[in-house]
Design a protein around this motif. Structure first.
Motif, PDB file in Angstrom:
ATOM      1  N   HIS A   1      75.169  59.262   7.544  1.00 42.16           N
ATOM      2  CA  HIS A   1      76.384  59.964   8.226  1.00 42.16           C
ATOM      3  C   HIS A   1      76.690  60.628   9.283  1.00 42.16           C
ATOM      4  O   HIS A   1      77.453  61.131  10.076  1.00 42.16           O
ATOM      5  CB  HIS A   1      77.452  60.440   6.277  1.00 42.16           C
ATOM      6  N   TYR A   2      75.933  62.005   9.144  1.00 38.42           N
ATOM      7  CA  TYR A   2      75.692  62.783  10.388  1.00 38.42           C
ATOM      8  C   TYR A   2      74.284  62.158  11.648  1.00 38.42           C
ATOM      9  O   TYR A   2      74.294  62.750  12.652  1.00 38.42           O
ATOM     10  CB  TYR A   2      75.087  63.466   9.810  1.00 38.42           C
ATOM     11  N   GLY A   3      74.167  60.949  11.717  1.00 37.31           N
ATOM     12  CA  GLY A   3      73.811  60.586  12.753  1.00 37.31           C
ATOM     13  C   GLY A   3      71.919  60.499  11.891  1.00 37.31           C
ATOM     14  O   GLY A   3      71.559  60.611  13.856  1.00 37.31           O
ATOM     15  N   GLY A   4      71.377  60.665  11.476  1.00 33.53           N
ATOM     16  CA  GLY A   4      70.248  60.934  11.331  1.00 33.53           C
ATOM     17  C   GLY A   4      69.718  59.867  10.822  1.00 33.53           C
ATOM     18  O   GLY A   4      70.388  58.568  10.130  1.00 33.53           O
ATOM     19  N   GLU A   5      68.188  59.265  10.970  1.00 34.19           N
ATOM     20  CA  GLU A   5      67.520  58.529  10.434  1.00 34.19           C
ATOM     21  C   GLU A   5      66.729  58.383   9.560  1.00 34.19           C
ATOM     22  O   GLU A   5      65.470  59.528   9.795  1.00 34.19           O
ATOM     23  CB  GLU A   5      66.770  57.409  11.785  1.00 34.19           C
ATOM     24  N   PRO A   6      67.167  58.269   7.647  1.00 36.24           N
ATOM     25  CA  PRO A   6      66.130  58.981   6.492  1.00 36.24           C
ATOM     26  C   PRO A   6      64.903  57.345   7.380  1.00 36.24           C
ATOM     27  O   PRO A   6      64.574  56.372   7.650  1.00 36.24           O
ATOM     28  CB  PRO A   6      67.193  58.220   5.561  1.00 36.24           C
ATOM     29  N   ALA A   7      63.845  58.764   6.618  1.00 31.60           N
ATOM     30  CA  ALA A   7      62.120  57.935   6.441  1.00 31.60           C
ATOM     31  C   ALA A   7      61.869  57.304   5.831  1.00 31.60           C
ATOM     32  O   ALA A   7      61.099  56.329   5.680  1.00 31.60           O
ATOM     33  CB  ALA A   7      61.448  59.068   7.432  1.00 31.60           C
ATOM     34  N   ASN A   8      62.169  58.105   4.622  1.00 30.55           N
ATOM     35  CA  ASN A   8      61.960  57.351   3.637  1.00 30.55           C
ATOM     36  C   ASN A   8      62.770  57.747   2.414  1.00 30.55           C
ATOM     37  O   ASN A   8      64.161  58.522   2.904  1.00 30.55           O
ATOM     38  CB  ASN A   8      60.649  58.238   2.739  1.00 30.55           C
ATOM     39  N   PHE A   9      62.981  56.941   1.407  1.00 24.62           N
ATOM     40  CA  PHE A   9      63.586  57.969   0.278  1.00 24.62           C
ATOM     41  C   PHE A   9      62.944  57.926  -0.606  1.00 24.62           C
ATOM     42  O   PHE A   9      61.563  57.326  -1.297  1.00 24.62           O
ATOM     43  CB  PHE A   9      64.063  56.115  -0.582  1.00 24.62           C
TER      44      PHE A   9
ATOM     45  N   PRO B   1      50.660  51.917   3.163  1.00 21.56           N
ATOM     46  CA  PRO B   1      49.710  52.385   2.249  1.00 21.56           C
ATOM     47  C   PRO B   1      50.706  53.670   1.740  1.00 21.56           C
ATOM     48  O   PRO B   1      49.723  54.237   0.784  1.00 21.56           O
ATOM     49  CB  PRO B   1      48.439  53.068   2.927  1.00 21.56           C
ATOM     50  N   LYS B   2      51.461  54.728   2.215  1.00 20.66           N
ATOM     51  CA  LYS B   2      52.210  56.026   1.998  1.00 20.66           C
ATOM     52  C   LYS B   2      53.384  55.709   0.481  1.00 20.66           C
ATOM     53  O   LYS B   2      53.174  56.515  -0.384  1.00 20.66           O
ATOM     54  CB  LYS B   2      53.061  55.560   2.936  1.00 20.66           C
ATOM     55  N   GLU B   3      52.855  54.380   0.291  1.00 20.73           N
ATOM     56  CA  GLU B   3      53.927  53.943  -1.207  1.00 20.73           C
ATOM     57  C   GLU B   3      53.177  53.667  -1.982  1.00 20.73           C
ATOM     58  O   GLU B   3      53.613  54.481  -2.800  1.00 20.73           O
ATOM     59  CB  GLU B   3      55.055  52.401  -0.947  1.00 20.73           C
ATOM     60  N   LEU B   4      51.981  53.073  -1.914  1.00 17.39           N
ATOM     61  CA  LEU B   4      50.695  53.050  -2.795  1.00 17.39           C
ATOM     62  C   LEU B   4      50.105  54.672  -3.420  1.00 17.39           C
ATOM     63  O   LEU B   4      50.026  55.303  -4.364  1.00 17.39           O
ATOM     64  CB  LEU B   4      49.602  53.211  -2.235  1.00 17.39           C
ATOM     65  N   ARG B   5      49.757  55.378  -2.331  1.00 20.08           N
ATOM     66  CA  ARG B   5      49.556  56.829  -2.637  1.00 20.08           C
ATOM     67  C   ARG B   5      50.707  57.584  -2.975  1.00 20.08           C
ATOM     68  O   ARG B   5      50.288  58.160  -3.672  1.00 20.08           O
ATOM     69  CB  ARG B   5      48.877  57.552  -1.522  1.00 20.08           C
ATOM     70  N   ALA B   6      51.965  57.530  -2.720  1.00 23.20           N
ATOM     71  CA  ALA B   6      52.691  57.829  -3.813  1.00 23.20           C
ATOM     72  C   ALA B   6      52.822  57.253  -4.688  1.00 23.20           C
ATOM     73  O   ALA B   6      52.792  58.520  -5.812  1.00 23.20           O
ATOM     74  CB  ALA B   6      54.225  57.495  -2.701  1.00 23.20           C
ATOM     75  N   GLY B   7      52.656  56.018  -5.448  1.00 21.11           N
ATOM     76  CA  GLY B   7      52.957  55.388  -6.559  1.00 21.11           C
ATOM     77  C   GLY B   7      51.889  56.463  -8.042  1.00 21.11           C
ATOM     78  O   GLY B   7      51.977  56.089  -8.486  1.00 21.11           O
ATOM     79  N   ALA B   8      50.769  56.038  -7.015  1.00 19.17           N
ATOM     80  CA  ALA B   8      49.091  57.651  -7.930  1.00 19.17           C
ATOM     81  C   ALA B   8      49.984  58.356  -7.827  1.00 19.17           C
ATOM     82  O   ALA B   8      49.063  59.007  -9.037  1.00 19.17           O
ATOM     83  CB  ALA B   8      48.215  56.950  -7.120  1.00 19.17           C
ATOM     84  N   SER B   9      50.573  59.666  -7.067  1.00 21.34           N
ATOM     85  CA  SER B   9      50.903  60.545  -7.349  1.00 21.34           C
ATOM     86  C   SER B   9      52.204  60.912  -8.289  1.00 21.34           C
ATOM     87  O   SER B   9      52.738  61.562  -9.000  1.00 21.34           O
ATOM     88  CB  SER B   9      51.219  61.569  -6.507  1.00 21.34           C
TER      89      SER B   9
ATOM     90  N   SER C   1      58.363  58.747  -6.513  1.00 21.84           N
ATOM     91  CA  SER C   1      58.359  56.981  -6.043  1.00 21.84           C
ATOM     92  C   SER C   1      59.153  57.293  -5.046  1.00 21.84           C
ATOM     93  O   SER C   1      60.148  57.990  -4.178  1.00 21.84           O
ATOM     94  CB  SER C   1      60.360  57.268  -7.070  1.00 21.84           C
ATOM     95  N   TYR C   2      59.070  56.250  -3.758  1.00 18.05           N
ATOM     96  CA  TYR C   2      58.460  56.483  -2.332  1.00 18.05           C
ATOM     97  C   TYR C   2      58.709  54.665  -2.247  1.00 18.05           C
ATOM     98  O   TYR C   2      57.883  53.998  -2.231  1.00 18.05           O
ATOM     99  CB  TYR C   2      56.952  56.853  -2.290  1.00 18.05           C
TER     100      TYR C   2
END
Ligand code: GDP
Ligand code: MN
Length: 394
Positions: free
Chosen positions: A278-286, A240-248, A251-252
Motif C-alpha cells: 500500500h505504501y509502495g514497498g516491495e515485500p522481500a518475504n512472508f 535455500p532461505k525457505e529450507l533454512r527457515a523451515g529447519a528453525s 514459516s518463510y
C-alpha cells in the motif's frame, strides 16, 4: 511441495494414467542404458527441473540413436537451463528423464486445481495444448473450458464426457480420455494435490491418449499423510532461505522484493505484506516467527532475511499476546547484538512496531538500545510508511 516430472508420472501411473515408458538417469551412462533398455525408435531426453517451459529453452531433445542419446545427455546434465518459469538465474539440471518417443497427432491441455472463488476443485481443459497456457488464458480465454467439481459427488462421468467433447478429441478416443480424466482426478484427490497439470496431453497417430508431461504440486499441510510423497523431495530445487527457515521452525516464503518483514501470526504477516504494498514497498518475504520468540530464533530470522543482501530494510510487526512485548523487544535487541558486528548498528534499518501486553516497557527497551538503526514505530501504518521511506532513500 513440488516434485519432478518423472516422479509425477510414476505417481500417476499408479492411478492408471497412461504415461510414456521411461526412467530417470543421473549420469550419461545411465541415460544410454535407459535408452538401450527402452529400445524405442525415438528416445526423448528431458531435463528434470522444477520448472516448465523446458521445450522452448532446449531442455527436451529427441534422439534417433544411442550416440545421439549420449550427446544430448552430455549436453544437458550440469547445464543451467533458463526458461520463462525459472527466472534469469535458471536452474541446474541434475537428472534426466529418458522416455520412449510418441507420434504426436495433437497436443491438449488438462489440469485439476483448487478454485478459490467457488472453493471447489476445478477441471480445466483446452485443445490449445503444448504452448504456454497462461498465454491461452490471456489471449483466448474462451478456448479454456472448466468443470467445477462437487466435493460430495466427485468428478461425475458426464462432466468428463462433456469436457472431452468440448476439447474436440477425436470420437474414437473419448472413452480413453474420460478414463484418464477420472484417474487423474482420483490421484489429485487421494494425494492432496493443489495442482495436477498435463501439458501436453496428446493423442498419437495410433489413437492412444498419453500424458506426455506431468506436473503435481502438493498441499504442504497434507504432506504428513503422504510419507511416500515427502520422500520424493529434491531439496536442491528449493529456495535455500525457505529450507533454512523451515529447519528453525519459521514459516518463510520469499517474495522477491527488498523490504523484509518479521511478523507473528499468518494473518498479521499477510496484512503486513499488504500494507507495505500500500505504501509502495516491495515485500522481500512472508515470515511468521510463531509464538515463541527467543533471541536466538529472532536472530536466525534476521540472518535469513539479511542473507544475500536482498533486504534493504526490515519491518518487525509483532502483536504481543501470549508473548509479552518487553520479552520480544529484548529478543530483538539481543538478536541485533548477535548479528551487528560493531554492536552499534545493523546492516539495514529495522523499524519495529509492537502492540499488546507490556507495550510501554517494550518500546522503552527499543529506545534504550545502543543499536542506532532500530527504530520504534507507534502504529502499523506509520511503521510501514517509515520503512518504505528508509528503503527507498537508501
Ligand atoms: P515443458 O516445455 O517444460 O512443458 O516440457 P514438455 O514435457 O511439455 O515438452 C515440451 C514439448 O516437447 C511438448 O509440447 C512436445 O511438443 C515435445 N515432446 C515431448 N515429448 C515428445 C515426444 O515423445 N515426441 C515428440 N515428437 N515431441 C515430444
Ligand atoms: Mn509441458
Amino acid at each position: 511441495m513440488n516434485i519432478h516430472e518423472y516422479q509425477s508420472k510414476a505417481v500417476l501411473k499408479g492411478y492408471g494414467v497412461n504415461v510414456p515408458e521411461g526412467g530417470v538417469a543421473f549420469t550419461v551412462d545411465e541415460a544410454v542404458k535407459q535408452a538401450q533398455a527402452l529400445g524405442a525408435d525415438v528416445t526423448v531426453i528431458k531435463a528434470q527441473i522444477h520448472a516448465g517451459g523446458r521445450g522452448k529453452a532446449g531442455g527436451v531433445k529427441l534422439a534417433r540413436n544411442l550416440d545421439e542419446v549420449r550427446q544430448y545427455a552430455e549436453e544437458l546434465l550440469g547445464k543451467v537451463l533458463v526458461t520463462h518459469q525459472t527466472g534469469p538465474e535458471g536452474k541446474k539440471v541434475g537428472r534426466l528423464l529418458i522416455e520412449a518417443g510418441s507420434n504426436i497427432q495433437k497436443e491438449y491441455y488438462l489440469s485439476f486445481a483448487v478454485d478459490r472463488k467457488t472453493a471447489r476443485t476445478v477441471m480445466m481443459g483446452s485443445e490449445e495444448g503444448g504452448m504456454e497456457i497462461e498465454k491461452v488464458a490471456a489471449e483466448m480465454p474462451d478456448k479454456i473450458f472448466k468443470e467445477y467439481i462437487d466435493p460430495a459427488i466427485g468428478l461425475a462421468p458426464f462432466q468428463a464426457t462433456r469436457m472431452a467433447y468440448k476439447m474436440n478429441f477425436p470420437k474414437e478416443t473419448i472413452g480413453k480420455v474420460t478414463k484418464l480424466m477420472m484417474n487423474l482426478y482420483r490421484a489429485f484427490l487421494m494425494k492432496d494435490c493443489s495442482l495436477a497439470e498435463i501439458n501436453p496431453l496428446v493423442v498419437t497417430r495410433e489413437m492412444d491418449v498419453i500424458a506426455l508431461d506431468a506436473k503435481l504440486n502438493f498441499d504442504d499441510s497434507g504432506l504428513f499423510r503422504h510419507p511416500d510423497i515427502v520422500s520424493l523431495r529434491d531439496e536442491s530445487e528449493e529456495d535455500p532461505k525457505e529450507l533454512r527457515a523451515g529447519a528453525s521452525g519459521l514459516s518463510y516464503v520469499n517474495l522477491g522484493g527488498n523490504v523484509a518483514c518479521m511478523v507473528n501470526g499468518a494473518g498479521l504477516a499477510m496484512a503486513t505484506v499488504d500494507i507495505l504494498k500500500h505504501y509502495g514497498g516491495e515485500p522481500a518475504n512472508f515470515l511468521d516467527v510463531g509464538g515463541d520468540s527467543t533471541p536466538e530464533k529472532i536472530a536466525e530470522a534476521f540472518q535469513i532475511m539479511l542473507d544475500g543482501g536482498q533486504a534493504k530494510g526490515i519491518f518487525v510487526n509483532i502483536f504481543g499476546g501470549i508473548n509479552k512485548c518487553d520479552v520480544i523487544a529484548e529478543g530483538i535487541v539481543g538478536a541485533a547484538k548477535i548479528i551487528s558486528q560493531d554492536g552499534k548498528s545493523l546492516p539495514v534499518p529495522v523499524v519495529v512496531r509492537l502492540e499488546g501486553t507490556n507495550v510501554e516497557r517494550g518500546r522503552q527497551i527499543l529506545k534504550d538500545t545502543p543499536i542506532a538503526n532500530v527504530i520504534p514505530a507507534e502504529t502499523m501504518e506509520g511503521g510501514a510508511e517509515e520503512i518504505v521511506r528508509l528503503v527507498n532513500q537508501a
